[in-house]
Design a protein around this motif. Structure first.
Motif, PDB file in Angstrom:
ATOM      1  N   ALA A 108       4.641 -11.564  10.640  1.00 25.32           N
ATOM      2  CA  ALA A 108       5.339 -12.070   9.325  1.00 25.32           C
ATOM      3  C   ALA A 108       4.718 -12.872   8.348  1.00 25.32           C
ATOM      4  O   ALA A 108       4.847 -12.626   7.023  1.00 25.32           O
ATOM      5  CB  ALA A 108       6.514 -12.696   9.663  1.00 25.32           C
ATOM      6  N   ALA A 109       3.645 -13.605   8.622  1.00 19.98           N
ATOM      7  CA  ALA A 109       3.095 -14.468   7.784  1.00 19.98           C
ATOM      8  C   ALA A 109       1.903 -13.794   7.163  1.00 19.98           C
ATOM      9  O   ALA A 109       1.400 -14.299   6.129  1.00 19.98           O
ATOM     10  CB  ALA A 109       2.264 -15.688   8.553  1.00 19.98           C
ATOM     11  N   LEU A 110       1.580 -12.458   7.402  1.00 19.40           N
ATOM     12  CA  LEU A 110       0.937 -11.800   6.912  1.00 19.40           C
ATOM     13  C   LEU A 110       1.308 -11.186   5.293  1.00 19.40           C
ATOM     14  O   LEU A 110       0.437 -10.810   4.574  1.00 19.40           O
ATOM     15  CB  LEU A 110       0.184 -10.664   7.627  1.00 19.40           C
ATOM     16  CG  LEU A 110      -0.921 -11.046   8.931  1.00 19.40           C
ATOM     17  CD1 LEU A 110      -0.842  -9.741   9.854  1.00 19.40           C
ATOM     18  CD2 LEU A 110      -1.793 -11.603   8.367  1.00 19.40           C
ATOM     19  N   ASN A 111       2.556 -11.305   5.092  1.00 18.41           N
ATOM     20  CA  ASN A 111       3.333 -10.966   3.902  1.00 18.41           C
ATOM     21  C   ASN A 111       2.765  -9.323   3.772  1.00 18.41           C
ATOM     22  O   ASN A 111       2.525  -9.101   2.730  1.00 18.41           O
ATOM     23  CB  ASN A 111       2.778 -11.730   2.797  1.00 18.41           C
ATOM     24  CG  ASN A 111       3.220 -13.403   3.150  1.00 18.41           C
ATOM     25  OD1 ASN A 111       4.347 -13.563   3.471  1.00 18.41           O
ATOM     26  ND2 ASN A 111       2.395 -14.152   2.858  1.00 18.41           N
ATOM     27  N   PHE A 112       3.115  -8.695   4.696  1.00 18.55           N
ATOM     28  CA  PHE A 112       2.616  -7.158   4.623  1.00 18.55           C
ATOM     29  C   PHE A 112       3.493  -6.395   3.840  1.00 18.55           C
ATOM     30  O   PHE A 112       4.785  -6.771   3.873  1.00 18.55           O
ATOM     31  CB  PHE A 112       2.675  -6.508   5.774  1.00 18.55           C
ATOM     32  CG  PHE A 112       2.223  -5.025   5.843  1.00 18.55           C
ATOM     33  CD1 PHE A 112       0.937  -4.427   5.732  1.00 18.55           C
ATOM     34  CD2 PHE A 112       3.459  -4.148   5.959  1.00 18.55           C
ATOM     35  CE1 PHE A 112       0.917  -3.137   5.705  1.00 18.55           C
ATOM     36  CE2 PHE A 112       3.268  -2.653   6.172  1.00 18.55           C
ATOM     37  CZ  PHE A 112       1.821  -2.356   6.011  1.00 18.55           C
ATOM     38  N   ASP A 113       3.115  -5.666   2.689  1.00 21.27           N
ATOM     39  CA  ASP A 113       3.901  -5.063   1.797  1.00 21.27           C
ATOM     40  C   ASP A 113       4.327  -3.361   2.302  1.00 21.27           C
ATOM     41  O   ASP A 113       3.238  -2.726   2.051  1.00 21.27           O
ATOM     42  CB  ASP A 113       3.530  -5.152   0.233  1.00 21.27           C
ATOM     43  CG  ASP A 113       4.496  -4.646  -0.763  1.00 21.27           C
ATOM     44  OD1 ASP A 113       5.526  -3.908  -0.117  1.00 21.27           O
ATOM     45  OD2 ASP A 113       4.309  -4.793  -1.806  1.00 21.27           O
ATOM     46  N   GLU A 114       5.222  -3.109   2.757  1.00 18.02           N
ATOM     47  CA  GLU A 114       5.328  -1.785   3.308  1.00 18.02           C
ATOM     48  C   GLU A 114       5.332  -0.836   2.322  1.00 18.02           C
ATOM     49  O   GLU A 114       4.808   0.571   2.260  1.00 18.02           O
ATOM     50  CB  GLU A 114       6.749  -1.419   3.813  1.00 18.02           C
ATOM     51  CG  GLU A 114       6.600  -2.393   5.215  1.00 18.02           C
ATOM     52  CD  GLU A 114       8.094  -1.946   6.277  1.00 18.02           C
ATOM     53  OE1 GLU A 114       8.830  -1.215   5.593  1.00 18.02           O
ATOM     54  OE2 GLU A 114       8.015  -2.298   7.273  1.00 18.02           O
ATOM     55  N   ASN A 115       5.513  -1.113   1.045  1.00 20.39           N
ATOM     56  CA  ASN A 115       5.293  -0.088  -0.281  1.00 20.39           C
ATOM     57  C   ASN A 115       3.807   0.223  -0.330  1.00 20.39           C
ATOM     58  O   ASN A 115       3.642   1.287  -1.055  1.00 20.39           O
ATOM     59  CB  ASN A 115       5.744  -0.772  -1.392  1.00 20.39           C
ATOM     60  CG  ASN A 115       7.384  -1.203  -1.468  1.00 20.39           C
ATOM     61  OD1 ASN A 115       8.142  -0.051  -1.303  1.00 20.39           O
ATOM     62  ND2 ASN A 115       7.843  -2.133  -2.045  1.00 20.39           N
ATOM     63  N   ASP A 116       2.862  -0.696   0.028  1.00 20.81           N
ATOM     64  CA  ASP A 116       1.522  -0.358   0.007  1.00 20.81           C
ATOM     65  C   ASP A 116       0.976   0.885   0.804  1.00 20.81           C
ATOM     66  O   ASP A 116       0.437   2.002   0.425  1.00 20.81           O
ATOM     67  CB  ASP A 116       0.516  -1.475   0.243  1.00 20.81           C
ATOM     68  CG  ASP A 116       0.685  -2.599  -0.958  1.00 20.81           C
ATOM     69  OD1 ASP A 116       0.949  -2.311  -1.958  1.00 20.81           O
ATOM     70  OD2 ASP A 116       0.225  -3.669  -0.387  1.00 20.81           O
TER      71      ASP A 116
ATOM     72  N   LYS B  45       3.321   3.129   1.801  1.00 18.82           N
ATOM     73  CA  LYS B  45       4.030   4.271   1.218  1.00 18.82           C
ATOM     74  C   LYS B  45       3.164   4.810   0.281  1.00 18.82           C
ATOM     75  O   LYS B  45       2.969   6.026   0.182  1.00 18.82           O
ATOM     76  CB  LYS B  45       5.456   3.908   0.716  1.00 18.82           C
ATOM     77  CG  LYS B  45       6.555   3.550   1.726  1.00 18.82           C
ATOM     78  CD  LYS B  45       7.617   3.199   0.684  1.00 18.82           C
ATOM     79  CE  LYS B  45       8.610   2.368   1.855  1.00 18.82           C
ATOM     80  NZ  LYS B  45       9.866   2.098   0.915  1.00 18.82           N
ATOM     81  N   GLU B  46       2.618   4.108  -0.530  1.00 16.73           N
ATOM     82  CA  GLU B  46       1.783   4.725  -1.685  1.00 16.73           C
ATOM     83  C   GLU B  46       0.324   5.305  -1.036  1.00 16.73           C
ATOM     84  O   GLU B  46      -0.187   6.523  -1.448  1.00 16.73           O
ATOM     85  CB  GLU B  46       1.257   3.491  -2.583  1.00 16.73           C
ATOM     86  CG  GLU B  46       0.471   3.966  -4.010  1.00 16.73           C
ATOM     87  CD  GLU B  46       0.273   2.904  -5.008  1.00 16.73           C
ATOM     88  OE1 GLU B  46      -0.584   2.904  -5.918  1.00 16.73           O
ATOM     89  OE2 GLU B  46       0.830   1.731  -4.677  1.00 16.73           O
ATOM     90  N   GLU B  47      -0.106   4.433  -0.066  1.00 17.47           N
ATOM     91  CA  GLU B  47      -1.282   5.000   0.535  1.00 17.47           C
ATOM     92  C   GLU B  47      -1.256   6.331   1.028  1.00 17.47           C
ATOM     93  O   GLU B  47      -2.302   7.134   1.031  1.00 17.47           O
ATOM     94  CB  GLU B  47      -1.898   4.081   1.657  1.00 17.47           C
ATOM     95  CG  GLU B  47      -3.205   4.440   2.288  1.00 17.47           C
ATOM     96  CD  GLU B  47      -3.391   3.256   3.274  1.00 17.47           C
ATOM     97  OE1 GLU B  47      -4.196   3.826   4.472  1.00 17.47           O
ATOM     98  OE2 GLU B  47      -3.059   2.002   3.361  1.00 17.47           O
ATOM     99  N   VAL B  48       0.027   6.688   1.879  1.00 16.20           N
ATOM    100  CA  VAL B  48      -0.071   7.761   2.567  1.00 16.20           C
ATOM    101  C   VAL B  48       0.719   9.025   1.813  1.00 16.20           C
ATOM    102  O   VAL B  48       0.735  10.091   2.303  1.00 16.20           O
ATOM    103  CB  VAL B  48       0.385   7.731   4.087  1.00 16.20           C
ATOM    104  CG1 VAL B  48      -0.232   6.644   4.873  1.00 16.20           C
ATOM    105  CG2 VAL B  48       1.883   7.241   3.978  1.00 16.20           C
ATOM    106  N   GLY B  49       1.336   8.566   0.648  1.00 14.86           N
ATOM    107  CA  GLY B  49       2.042   9.455  -0.077  1.00 14.86           C
ATOM    108  C   GLY B  49       3.437   9.829   0.238  1.00 14.86           C
ATOM    109  O   GLY B  49       3.708  10.907   0.382  1.00 14.86           O
TER     110      GLY B  49
END
Length: 464
Positions: free
Chosen positions: A266-274, A276-280
């Motif tokens: 959780a501390a990595l602050n991962f953005d799931e939108n990235d 989505k954009e990466e794989v389309g």
């Protein structure tokens, strides 16, 4: 000057020579999967053996296996200090489709401070960095701060079929206090990471057979089982609408995520939108109750990798296919056993087999999952070396993929494995235009040098 400053000065002064030497290695088309490159495999092994001799490794040898040979070398004169076994591989993936490469795959080219060539990132570039680090430490200090052994194999890209037996037969030669592998990546650009866990792997091919041959759909449709319908019925039974696996007993042995691990992710602050954009895609999909990182690092999977059968040409052919099949793979997490999982798959398939067909199951290669506690002193020390060079905190991550030989090292040699890689997921390893960011080549050399020096502070007993 500090040790890190000395390393920086050395690598800066010798950078062009080092890149020229790396290019020599990258020009060798050591593709283990293709028999026509057998001589190239031998050439690469000989090149590495000479490189180890050039940096004062002793007892350098090209040792036979049931397949392609391994390259070995050692230096064991740091009395009372830890012994590191470094593992890497000199084989590379095939280069097809060649027309998608912007430059020849075995003619190294630098563009935008990235080195393009097959093997640049996976794994020749990272193996080369460890050899040149040894060169630098000898040049600066006339000796090494630790003992080291090199084991560089030639079959990793085809699943290391010969290496487990080699490790078993050479346990004494490979005896060490820890294993270091640079065949993983950073968390992201400028974001170092220690990978402390890998998923295992197993899989099967399902072949469904109905009638003795394809049948006319007008004459027999509705009265004889269609092999593709039967196959899809089985495939649909594997998961529910959220991706939760429905094979009875599949999750029984899964090691739950510790609270501190979930907090670290959780501390990595991962953005799931990235992603989505990466794989389309518009939405992500997966097991409920887990974040994307937890789903892909620490939860098991069952995926259909391919489906075949029936008529797929232009137009329509109105037949009832007599045969159909699918390939399925499962990524496994700690405590799951590949053999047990395959047995559960067999039971599930038999239970859900539709009437009117026979099903045969063919097993694929299997790899065990691997996990090392991320508070182990060898891992914590590696994280500090990353931070000394990158000047940002090191992330502790698991890898969603598999390196089956890591589990073999763990089970046979029973010493900790430190996965400290320098690649990036965007570097197209296994694909056209593979490349290695030279920023991470430069920083990685300094990280490795700092780490090998810092290990001098630990005793072999502290690494157990």
């Amino acid at each position: 000057m500090t040790n890190l400053q000395q390393l920086d000065a050395y690598f800066t002064a010798h950078r062009e020579r080092h890149l020229e030497e790396l290019n020599e290695l990258l020009r060798i088309p050591s593709i283990s999967a293709l028999s026509e490159h057998k001589e190239d495999m031998a050439t690469a092994a000989n090149w590495l053996a000479q490189a180890l001799k050039d940096v004062q490794m002793e007892n350098v040898a090209i040792l036979p296996t049931a397949g392609h040979p391994v390259v070995y070398g050692e230096w064991l004169h740091a009395e009372g200090k830890p012994t590191v076994l470094f593992y890497g591989h000199y084989d590379v993936q095939p280069v097809d489709p060649v027309n998608l490469w912007d430059s020849a795959p075995f003619e190294p080219t630098i563009r935008d401070n990235k080195l393009y060539a097959r093997g640049a990132s996976d794994d020749k570039g990272q193996v080369f960095m460890h050899i040149k680090t040894i060169e630098a430490l000898f040049a600066l200090h006339k000796e090494l701060p630790i003992n080291i052994k090199f084991l560089i194999e030639g079959e990793e890209e085809i699943g290391s079929p010969s290496l487990t037996a080699f490790i078993e037969d050479n346990k004494e030669k490979l005896n060490s206090d820890l294993i270091v592998i640079s065949d993983t990546g950073l968390y992201g650009p400028g974001k170092p990471a220690i990978c402390y866990g890998l998923r295992g792997l197993t899989g099967v091919e399902i072949n469904v057979r109905g009638a003795k041959g394809d049948l006319h759909s007008g004459l027999y449709g509705g009265g004889v089982q269609n092999a593709i319908h039967a196959l899809t019925e089985v495939l649909a039974s594997f998961r529910d609408e959220h991706g939760t696996i429905q094979v009875e007993g599949f999750y029984d042995d899964v090691l739950p995520l510790a609270d501190e691990e979930r907090a670290a992710y959780a501390a990595l602050n991962f953005d799931e939108n990235d992603i989505k954009e990466e794989v389309g895609v518009n939405e992500l999909f997966g097991e409920q109750g887990y974040s994307y990182l937890e789903q892909t690092w620490a939860r098991p999977t069952l995926e259909i990798n391919g489906v075949f059968g029936g008529f797929a040409g232009e137009g329509i052919k109105t037949v009832l296919p007599a045969e159909a099949g699918a390939k399925i793979s499962c990524r496994l997490v700690p405590n799951q056993d590949p053999e047990k999982i395959v047995a559960l798959l067999r039971t599930h398939i038999e239970k859900h087999k539709p009437v009117g067909v026979d099903i045969t199951i063919t097993e694929f290669d299997k790899g065990q999952p691997y996990l090392t506690p991320f508070d182990h002193p060898a891992i914590q020390l590696a994280s500090k070396s990353y931070e000394h060079v990158y000047q940002v905190p090191t992330a502790f991550i698991r890898g969603g993929g598999s390196i089956p030989i890591v589990a073999s090292f763990d089970q046979i040699l029973q010493v900790p494995v430190v996965l400290m890689g320098f690649g990036l997921s965007s570097e197209n390893f296994h694909a056209p235009n593979e490349h290695f960011h030279l920023e991470n080549f430069d920083k990685g050399l300094r990280v490795i040098g700092d780490y090998y020096t810092a290990l001098n502070q630990l005793t072999p007993e502290e690494l157990k």
